[in-house]
Design an enzyme around this catalytic site. Structure first.
Site, PDB file in Angstrom:
ATOM      1  N   SER A   1     -54.831  89.110  79.292  1.00 35.96           N
ATOM      2  CA  SER A   1     -53.554  89.778  79.013  1.00 35.96           C
ATOM      3  C   SER A   1     -53.739  90.898  78.008  1.00 35.96           C
ATOM      4  CB  SER A   1     -52.557  88.802  78.385  1.00 35.96           C
ATOM      5  OG  SER A   1     -52.377  87.695  79.186  1.00 35.96           O
TER       6      SER A   1
ATOM      7  N   HIS B   1     -55.029  91.784  86.609  1.00 37.45           N
ATOM      8  CA  HIS B   1     -54.067  91.117  85.727  1.00 37.45           C
ATOM      9  C   HIS B   1     -52.846  90.696  86.548  1.00 37.45           C
ATOM     10  CE1 HIS B   1     -51.161  91.444  82.083  1.00 37.45           C
ATOM     11  NE2 HIS B   1     -51.572  90.206  82.260  1.00 37.45           N
TER      12      HIS B   1
ATOM     13  N   GLU C   1     -51.804  94.266  87.848  1.00 36.94           N
ATOM     14  CA  GLU C   1     -52.284  95.453  87.142  1.00 36.94           C
ATOM     15  C   GLU C   1     -53.811  95.466  87.242  1.00 36.94           C
ATOM     16  OE1 GLU C   1     -50.871  97.072  82.800  1.00 36.94           O
ATOM     17  OE2 GLU C   1     -50.922  94.959  83.167  1.00 36.94           O
TER      18      GLU C   1
ATOM     19  N   ASN D   1     -47.842  94.634  79.359  1.00 34.58           N
ATOM     20  CA  ASN D   1     -47.536  94.057  78.050  1.00 34.58           C
ATOM     21  C   ASN D   1     -47.227  95.109  76.994  1.00 34.58           C
ATOM     22  OD1 ASN D   1     -47.564  91.346  78.702  1.00 34.58           O
ATOM     23  ND2 ASN D   1     -49.795  91.315  78.724  1.00 34.58           N
TER      24      ASN D   1
HETATM   25  P1  NAD Z   1     -54.013  77.838  80.800  1.00 30.68           P
HETATM   26  O1  NAD Z   1     -54.200  77.333  79.416  1.00 30.68           O
HETATM   27  O2  NAD Z   1     -52.856  77.364  81.616  1.00 30.68           O
HETATM   28  O3  NAD Z   1     -55.349  77.544  81.674  1.00 30.68           O
HETATM   29  C1  NAD Z   1     -56.646  77.788  81.228  1.00 30.68           C
HETATM   30  C2  NAD Z   1     -57.603  76.820  81.916  1.00 30.68           C
HETATM   31  O4  NAD Z   1     -58.940  77.198  81.576  1.00 30.68           O
HETATM   32  C3  NAD Z   1     -57.433  75.357  81.451  1.00 30.68           C
HETATM   33  O5  NAD Z   1     -57.291  74.527  82.600  1.00 30.68           O
HETATM   34  C4  NAD Z   1     -58.742  75.048  80.718  1.00 30.68           C
HETATM   35  O6  NAD Z   1     -59.169  73.701  80.897  1.00 30.68           O
HETATM   36  C5  NAD Z   1     -59.703  76.017  81.397  1.00 30.68           C
HETATM   37  N1  NAD Z   1     -60.892  76.336  80.618  1.00 30.68           N
HETATM   38  C6  NAD Z   1     -61.032  76.430  79.264  1.00 30.68           C
HETATM   39  N2  NAD Z   1     -62.302  76.773  78.969  1.00 30.68           N
HETATM   40  C7  NAD Z   1     -62.974  76.892  80.143  1.00 30.68           C
HETATM   41  C8  NAD Z   1     -64.322  77.218  80.480  1.00 30.68           C
HETATM   42  N3  NAD Z   1     -65.222  77.518  79.544  1.00 30.68           N
HETATM   43  N4  NAD Z   1     -64.673  77.245  81.790  1.00 30.68           N
HETATM   44  C9  NAD Z   1     -63.766  76.935  82.746  1.00 30.68           C
HETATM   45  N5  NAD Z   1     -62.479  76.618  82.487  1.00 30.68           N
HETATM   46  C10 NAD Z   1     -62.093  76.607  81.202  1.00 30.68           C
HETATM   47  O7  NAD Z   1     -54.012  79.433  80.670  1.00 30.68           O
HETATM   48  P2  NAD Z   1     -53.204  80.492  81.587  1.00 30.68           P
HETATM   49  O8  NAD Z   1     -51.811  80.617  81.103  1.00 30.68           O
HETATM   50  O9  NAD Z   1     -53.486  80.186  83.015  1.00 30.68           O
HETATM   51  O10 NAD Z   1     -53.936  81.856  81.149  1.00 30.68           O
HETATM   52  C11 NAD Z   1     -55.224  82.188  81.614  1.00 30.68           C
HETATM   53  C12 NAD Z   1     -55.465  83.668  81.371  1.00 30.68           C
HETATM   54  O11 NAD Z   1     -54.463  84.436  82.060  1.00 30.68           O
HETATM   55  C13 NAD Z   1     -55.394  84.103  79.904  1.00 30.68           C
HETATM   56  O12 NAD Z   1     -56.335  85.130  79.677  1.00 30.68           O
HETATM   57  C14 NAD Z   1     -53.970  84.649  79.774  1.00 30.68           C
HETATM   58  O13 NAD Z   1     -53.854  85.588  78.730  1.00 30.68           O
HETATM   59  C15 NAD Z   1     -53.816  85.307  81.141  1.00 30.68           C
HETATM   60  N6  NAD Z   1     -52.431  85.490  81.587  1.00 30.68           N
HETATM   61  C16 NAD Z   1     -51.483  84.533  81.351  1.00 30.68           C
HETATM   62  C17 NAD Z   1     -50.176  84.730  81.787  1.00 30.68           C
HETATM   63  C18 NAD Z   1     -49.120  83.700  81.540  1.00 30.68           C
HETATM   64  O14 NAD Z   1     -47.906  84.009  81.667  1.00 30.68           O
HETATM   65  N7  NAD Z   1     -49.486  82.454  81.236  1.00 30.68           N
HETATM   66  C19 NAD Z   1     -49.823  85.900  82.488  1.00 30.68           C
HETATM   67  C20 NAD Z   1     -50.828  86.857  82.749  1.00 30.68           C
HETATM   68  C21 NAD Z   1     -52.120  86.642  82.278  1.00 30.68           C
END
Ligand code: NAD
Length: 318
Positions: A148, A176, A188, A226
């Site tokens: 993000s 993204h 994005e 963002n």
């Molecule tokens: P989340 O916490 O729901 O999921 C992350 C997952 O990654 C977890 O299941 C965790 O166990 C796993 N994980 C942690 N370390 C790991 C590793 N070394 N290898 C493999 N898996 C691993 O997070 P999310 O909300 O899905 O966000 C993920 C990414 O997407 C982030 O970079 C976030 O900024 C981005 N993002 C989030 C949103 C949102 O609204 N949540 C929107 C756009 C982008």
């Protein structure tokens, strides 16, 4: 401000760097398999959409077997809902589900054409993963991140200890996706300084295969979505903390005045107040511009553990 001539030379130099560094000659039609790292809300959504729309096998990697089983159970629920609403047949749902392959071993990405990383927003975690991917994946694999706010140039730089070797960094790009991935159409696409044109084009085309509408933006703090959304949410929180309006007045005027489905405070709860705060901090620290100062109330709510929907309490109770 650089003169137009200097700027043209700088642009030319960038293009030259890119043309020397192009190692991927694939296009999106050649993408026959996908790896997704992180089975959380974003990773799982991306994996499911790829299985449904592009119909490619998807290897989903997570370090937690609980996250993998929870993620796949969620995929089952979403597929059942699609069948119930006649958006797909049971056969199509079964075929999509059969394409999802959970794994806890990064080495299982040794033959995929495209990888999308969606682990938590922790820079070192992402840098380590991209260092590993450069070693594990074939030389044509596109290495995408769903970050993000972290610089794509920095993530690409983590693929090598030799900055002159762009064989892996030229294949790094950001795709993204927006949350929830199966619903939101926008993606994005962001290039780092090292990203080759082929990599960018392949990422754009692959996201189109997933039924998404792409926007291309520069590798700057907050990118496009963002950079625009988070100051809007932050300003709404400042309006609340300084008494300009109460919670319902703020959300009601934006919902009923700008035709958005949620007001900014409710949207912040859905995104996660910790995520909103960390993106505002990146915008503030990386630009040094006071207009991005995070709201004090937003910081206090995160300190209290009131992170929004995921923790049961935010600006609203869940
Ligand atoms: P989340 O916490 O729901 O999921 C992350 C997952 O990654 C977890 O299941 C965790 O166990 C796993 N994980 C942690 N370390 C790991 C590793 N070394 N290898 C493999 N898996 C691993 O997070 P999310 O909300 O899905 O966000 C993920 C990414 O997407 C982030 O970079 C976030 O900024 C981005 N993002 C989030 C949103 C949102 O609204 N949540 C929107 C756009 C982008």
């Amino acid at each position: 401000m650089a003169s137009p001539l200097l700027r043209m030379r700088a642009l030319g130099a960038c293009r030259q760097i890119r043309s020397f560094s192009d190692t991927s000659r694939r296009n999106a039609a050649d993408v026959k398999s996908l790896g997704v790292i992180g089975a959380g809300q974003m990773g799982l959504g991306i994996a499911l959409v790829a299985a449904q729309k592009a119909q490619v096998p998807v290897t989903i990697i997570d370090t937690s077997d609980k996250a993998l089983s929870k993620g796949l159970a969620f995929a089952d629920k979403l597929l059942a809902k699609d069948v119930a609403k006649s958006r797909m047949t049971q056969d199509q749902a079964d075929q999509a589900r059969a394409l999802l392959k959970p794994s806890m071993k990064m080495e299982d990405l040794s033959s995929v054409d495209f990888v999308i990383e969606a682990v938590p927003e922790i820079p070192k975690l992402k840098y380590d993963i991209f260092g590993n991917l450069a070693k594990i994946c074939p030389k044509h694999t596109i290495l995408a991140t769903n970050t993000s706010s972290i610089s794509i140039t920095k993530i690409a730089a983590a693929t090598t200890s030799d900055p002159t070797d762009t064989s892996a960094s030229s294949r790094v790009v950001s795709t993204h996706f927006m949350n929830p991935v199966p619903v939101q159409k926008g993606v994005e696409i962001i290039s780092g300084l090292q990203t080759s044109k082929e990599t960018l084009d392949t990422a754009v085309e692959f996201c189109k295969r997933l039924g998404k509408v792409t926007s291309v933006s520069a590798d700057t703090p907050g990118f496009l979505a963002n950079r625009i959304l988070m100051p809007y949410i932050n300003e709404a929180v400042i309006c609340l903390e300084t008494g300009v309006g109460d919670r319902d007045s703020i959300d009601d005027i934006m919902r009923n005045g700008t035709n958005v489905p949620m007001g900014p405070l409710q949207l912040a709860d859905f995104i996660g107040l910790d995520t909103c705060l960390s993106i505002m901090k990146v915008l503030y620290q990386e630009t040094g511009d006071s207009k991005y100062r995070p709201s004090v109330l937003l910081g206090k709510m995160v300190d209290a553990g009131w992170l929004g929907k995921k923790s049961g309490k935010g600006f609203y109770d869940y």
